[in-house]
Design an enzyme around this catalytic site. Structure first.
Site, PDB file in Angstrom:
ATOM      1  N   GLU A 234     -30.298  -1.686 -17.445  1.00 60.98           N
ATOM      2  CA  GLU A 234     -29.948  -1.112 -16.148  1.00 60.98           C
ATOM      3  C   GLU A 234     -31.265  -0.894 -15.415  1.00 60.98           C
ATOM      4  O   GLU A 234     -31.995   0.053 -15.702  1.00 60.98           O
ATOM      5  CB  GLU A 234     -29.223   0.230 -16.330  1.00 60.98           C
ATOM      6  CG  GLU A 234     -27.913   0.156 -17.083  1.00 60.98           C
ATOM      7  CD  GLU A 234     -26.813  -0.542 -16.300  1.00 60.98           C
ATOM      8  OE1 GLU A 234     -26.967  -0.730 -15.084  1.00 60.98           O
ATOM      9  OE2 GLU A 234     -25.814  -0.930 -16.916  1.00 60.98           O
ATOM     10  N   CYS A 268     -31.714   4.645  -8.251  1.00 60.18           N
ATOM     11  CA  CYS A 268     -31.622   3.193  -8.438  1.00 60.18           C
ATOM     12  C   CYS A 268     -30.616   2.599  -7.463  1.00 60.18           C
ATOM     13  O   CYS A 268     -30.832   1.528  -6.908  1.00 60.18           O
ATOM     14  CB  CYS A 268     -31.248   2.856  -9.879  1.00 60.18           C
ATOM     15  SG  CYS A 268     -29.789   3.714 -10.458  1.00 60.18           S
TER      16      CYS A 268
HETATM   17  P1  NDP Z   1     -39.815   2.986 -16.429  1.00 57.67           P
HETATM   18  O1  NDP Z   1     -39.436   1.570 -16.544  1.00 57.67           O
HETATM   19  O2  NDP Z   1     -41.219   3.335 -16.141  1.00 57.67           O
HETATM   20  O3  NDP Z   1     -39.438   3.788 -17.772  1.00 57.67           O
HETATM   21  C1  NDP Z   1     -38.124   3.821 -18.291  1.00 57.67           C
HETATM   22  C2  NDP Z   1     -38.184   4.246 -19.738  1.00 57.67           C
HETATM   23  O4  NDP Z   1     -38.801   3.215 -20.506  1.00 57.67           O
HETATM   24  C3  NDP Z   1     -39.010   5.508 -19.982  1.00 57.67           C
HETATM   25  O5  NDP Z   1     -38.424   6.279 -20.983  1.00 57.67           O
HETATM   26  C4  NDP Z   1     -40.324   4.936 -20.439  1.00 57.67           C
HETATM   27  O6  NDP Z   1     -41.092   5.825 -21.188  1.00 57.67           O
HETATM   28  C5  NDP Z   1     -39.850   3.794 -21.291  1.00 57.67           C
HETATM   29  N1  NDP Z   1     -40.859   2.776 -21.566  1.00 57.67           N
HETATM   30  C6  NDP Z   1     -42.022   2.528 -20.903  1.00 57.67           C
HETATM   31  N2  NDP Z   1     -42.672   1.480 -21.470  1.00 57.67           N
HETATM   32  C7  NDP Z   1     -41.907   1.062 -22.512  1.00 57.67           C
HETATM   33  C8  NDP Z   1     -42.042   0.016 -23.491  1.00 57.67           C
HETATM   34  N3  NDP Z   1     -43.077  -0.805 -23.500  1.00 57.67           N
HETATM   35  N4  NDP Z   1     -41.061  -0.127 -24.398  1.00 57.67           N
HETATM   36  C9  NDP Z   1     -39.977   0.694 -24.382  1.00 57.67           C
HETATM   37  N5  NDP Z   1     -39.809   1.694 -23.506  1.00 57.67           N
HETATM   38  C10 NDP Z   1     -40.755   1.883 -22.566  1.00 57.67           C
HETATM   39  O7  NDP Z   1     -38.818   3.598 -15.342  1.00 57.67           O
HETATM   40  P2  NDP Z   1     -38.835   5.039 -14.707  1.00 57.67           P
HETATM   41  O8  NDP Z   1     -38.692   6.080 -15.754  1.00 57.67           O
HETATM   42  O9  NDP Z   1     -39.974   5.125 -13.762  1.00 57.67           O
HETATM   43  O10 NDP Z   1     -37.465   5.027 -13.878  1.00 57.67           O
HETATM   44  C11 NDP Z   1     -37.353   4.535 -12.591  1.00 57.67           C
HETATM   45  C12 NDP Z   1     -36.750   3.150 -12.593  1.00 57.67           C
HETATM   46  O11 NDP Z   1     -35.491   3.211 -13.228  1.00 57.67           O
HETATM   47  C13 NDP Z   1     -36.482   2.618 -11.205  1.00 57.67           C
HETATM   48  O12 NDP Z   1     -36.862   1.272 -11.125  1.00 57.67           O
HETATM   49  C14 NDP Z   1     -34.967   2.744 -11.059  1.00 57.67           C
HETATM   50  O13 NDP Z   1     -34.415   1.854 -10.148  1.00 57.67           O
HETATM   51  C15 NDP Z   1     -34.528   2.505 -12.449  1.00 57.67           C
HETATM   52  N6  NDP Z   1     -33.206   3.083 -12.682  1.00 57.67           N
HETATM   53  C16 NDP Z   1     -32.151   2.241 -12.835  1.00 57.67           C
HETATM   54  C17 NDP Z   1     -30.878   2.750 -12.997  1.00 57.67           C
HETATM   55  C18 NDP Z   1     -29.713   1.847 -13.212  1.00 57.67           C
HETATM   56  O14 NDP Z   1     -28.714   2.323 -13.723  1.00 57.67           O
HETATM   57  N7  NDP Z   1     -29.752   0.570 -12.868  1.00 57.67           N
HETATM   58  C19 NDP Z   1     -30.624   4.194 -12.988  1.00 57.67           C
HETATM   59  C20 NDP Z   1     -31.794   4.984 -12.840  1.00 57.67           C
HETATM   60  C21 NDP Z   1     -33.047   4.419 -12.685  1.00 57.67           C
HETATM   61  P3  NDP Z   1     -42.256   6.679 -20.472  1.00 57.67           P
HETATM   62  O15 NDP Z   1     -41.613   7.378 -19.299  1.00 57.67           O
HETATM   63  O16 NDP Z   1     -42.673   7.594 -21.527  1.00 57.67           O
HETATM   64  O17 NDP Z   1     -43.287   5.684 -20.036  1.00 57.67           O
END
Ligand code: NDP
Length: 485
Positions: A234, A268
């Site tokens: 997502e 999102c």
């Molecule tokens: P990120 O992609 O930065 O992070 C998402 C999660 O992935 C966090 O828990 C992060 O950890 C983790 N993560 C980071 N690097 C890795 C890796 N290499 N391997 C596995 N996990 C990893 O997104 P954001 O938290 O900034 O969220 C915002 C984004 O989410 C926006 O693009 C938004 O559009 C999208 N979003 C989509 C939704 C949907 O349903 N389609 C709903 C809500 C948001 P850490 O934070 O510790 O780096």
């Protein structure tokens, strides 16, 4: 040796909300192992047993909603009213998943067809065992629970890695599950940064449900590919709202403003672009501008637009606003502040379609409003980005037609974001917005795999035998001609 930790800081005032362990791959392995051990018992509880725990959990969260909203506000900076709204939506989903799991996932008979009429055929949906959920910070309750509750209801145990910006919310959720008698090993938390999420992808879970940015989604998918671990992604969006010449302009302006600025635009499925028929463009702009002027940005209790949760996002928002203006767009209201994480609601008009503010996810309180000569042009522009998450159309006569032509997984006609609040509807996107679905029947199926079963009721013509005779082969020839010739 002391365990490495990190602090979760509040974007409201910089205070430390909580200190959490940075789990490494060994820690994650141990947690997943516990979840694996707990999985058979959780599955054996059956749909009714799991339902009663999930419903009790929902009641607990409802009764402690004010406390949870406080933690959400502390970690994300969102207004308390918005946090409460988010909790309300999540509660509806917990109940829906718990109550509908048996209907959707229970054993289903399938007609065997004429060739196999001696067989009784059925499909069972089998949980994966352990599901790893990786969540974002923007809706730290609604978003991960969209995977967690559906995975649990389907009979999986869950290991949840919340965003590094919202670990306290994640901890609250896991603790509350245990409070109502849920086995703490059924829903566990791991905390840390990207490396912890990456370790979860490699820990041998049955499936990963990832919600976050498109870029991280690709990294997650690559990590999962090593072990062929299935994923649901997502990811981000660049959703458009279309306003036809016959639209209710007050309702459309209200929806555009809510869609763009609620949660400081960190949504999102938020609205980042509006395409308005030129015949009503000026009227729409006037109504929208008046509403945007009413919004109060800040960190105090009365603010309706909170700060940017993730400090590094402010640079992207600034760049997009600057790019929109330097490429020829007009800044109507707001603009990037010199410093700080509170952005005023920013309204831009007539921004060229090649600008980053039109093509890339901004994830801040900005809205681009562009005019179009026809609704065909509006559809074409709405579809001209790499994302395909959701959208919205306002039209009295052509809503359904326009909705069917927008590329995306979810469309609202004459409202905005409403599909997310209907638990029975699937939630997810296409293209760079990801694949797979949470919520609804599809969201329950996502956390199981189908197992096809046949049971022979009586012997018939034996086709699957090394001792098959020439007589049987001749009969097969006749059957082919008879049935399909
Ligand atoms: P990120 O992609 O930065 O992070 C998402 C999660 O992935 C966090 O828990 C992060 O950890 C983790 N993560 C980071 N690097 C890795 C890796 N290499 N391997 C596995 N996990 C990893 O997104 P954001 O938290 O900034 O969220 C915002 C984004 O989410 C926006 O693009 C938004 O559009 C999208 N979003 C989509 C939704 C949907 O349903 N389609 C709903 C809500 C948001 P850490 O934070 O510790 O780096």
């Amino acid at each position: 040796m002391t365990e490495p930790t990190f602090d979760s800081l509040s974007p409201l005032d910089g205070r430390v909300v909580g200190t959490f362990p940075i789990h490494d791959s060994e820690d994650v392995q141990k947690v997943v192992e516990r979840a694996r051990t707990a999985a058979p018992e959780w599955r054996t509880l059956g749909f009714p047993g799991r339902r009663s725990i999930l419903v009790a959990w929902r009641r607990y969260v409802a009764r402690h909603a004010a406390e949870l909203a406080g933690v959400m506000r502390a970690e994300t900076g969102k207004p308390l009213g918005d946090a409460q709204l988010e909790i309300l939506l999540a509660l509806d989903h917990i109940g829906w998943a718990a109550k509908n799991a048996e209907r959707v996932l229970g054993r289903r008979r399938v007609p065997s067809g004429i060739l196999m009429l001696n067989q009784e055929s059925s499909v069972e949906r089998v949980p994966f065992g352990v599901v790893g959920v990786i969540g974002p910070w923007n809706y730290p309750v609604f978003t991960p629970l969209g995977s967690i509750t559906y995975a649990l209801a389907a009979g999986n145990t869950v290991v949840f890695k919340p965003s590094e910006y919202t670990p306290a919310v994640g901890q609250w959720l896991a603790r509350s599950f245990a409070e109502v008698g849920g086995d703490p090993s059924v829903f566990q938390l791991v905390t840390g940064f990207g490396a912890t999420g990456s370790a979860l992808c490699r820990a041998g879970v049955g499936k990963i449900a990832f919600t976050g940015s498109t870029a991280t989604g690709k990294v997650v998918m690559a990590a999962c590919a090593e072990s062929l671990t299935p994923v649901v992604i997502e990811a981000g969006g660049k959703d458009a709202l279309l306003v036809d010449e016959d639209a209710d302009l007050d309702a459309a302006a209200e929806a555009a403003v809510w869609g763009a600025y609620s949660n400081a635009g960190q949504t999102c499925i938020g609205i980042e672009r509006v395409y308005v028929h030129e015949r009503v463009y000026d009227q729409f702009m006037k109504k929208t501008t008046a509403r945007v002027r009413e919004i109060r940005a800040g960190t105090d209790e009365k603010a309706t637009l909170g700060p940017i949760t993730m400090p590094k996002q402010t640079a992207i928002i600034r760049d997009h606003i600057a790019d929109a203006v330097s490429s020829g767009g007009t800044l109507v209201l707001g603009g990037a502040p010199e410093r700080g994480v509170v952005f005023p609601p920013t309204l831009l008009r007539d921004v060229p379609e090649f600008s980053d503010a039109v093509r890339e996810e901004t994830f801040g309180p900005t809205l681009v409003v562009n005019r179009v000569a026809t609704m065909d042009e509006a559809v074409e522009r709405a579809n001209a980005v790499r994302y395909g998450l959701s959208g919205s159309v306002f039209s009295r006569k052509h809503g359904r037609d326009l909705a069917s032509r927008i590329r995306g997984g979810m469309i609202a006609i004459n409202s905005v974001i409403s599909f997310a609040a209907v638990p029975g509807l699937p939630f997810g996107g296409v293209g760079d917005s990801g694949f797979g679905r949470i919520h609804g029947d599809d969201g329950l199926r996502e956390f199981t795999y189908p197992k096809a079963i046949t049971r022979q009721r009586f012997p018939l013509l034996t086709l699957t035998s090394m001792r098959r005779s020439g007589r049987v082969d001749r009969l097969v020839g006749r059957i082919i001609r008879l049935l399909f010739g």
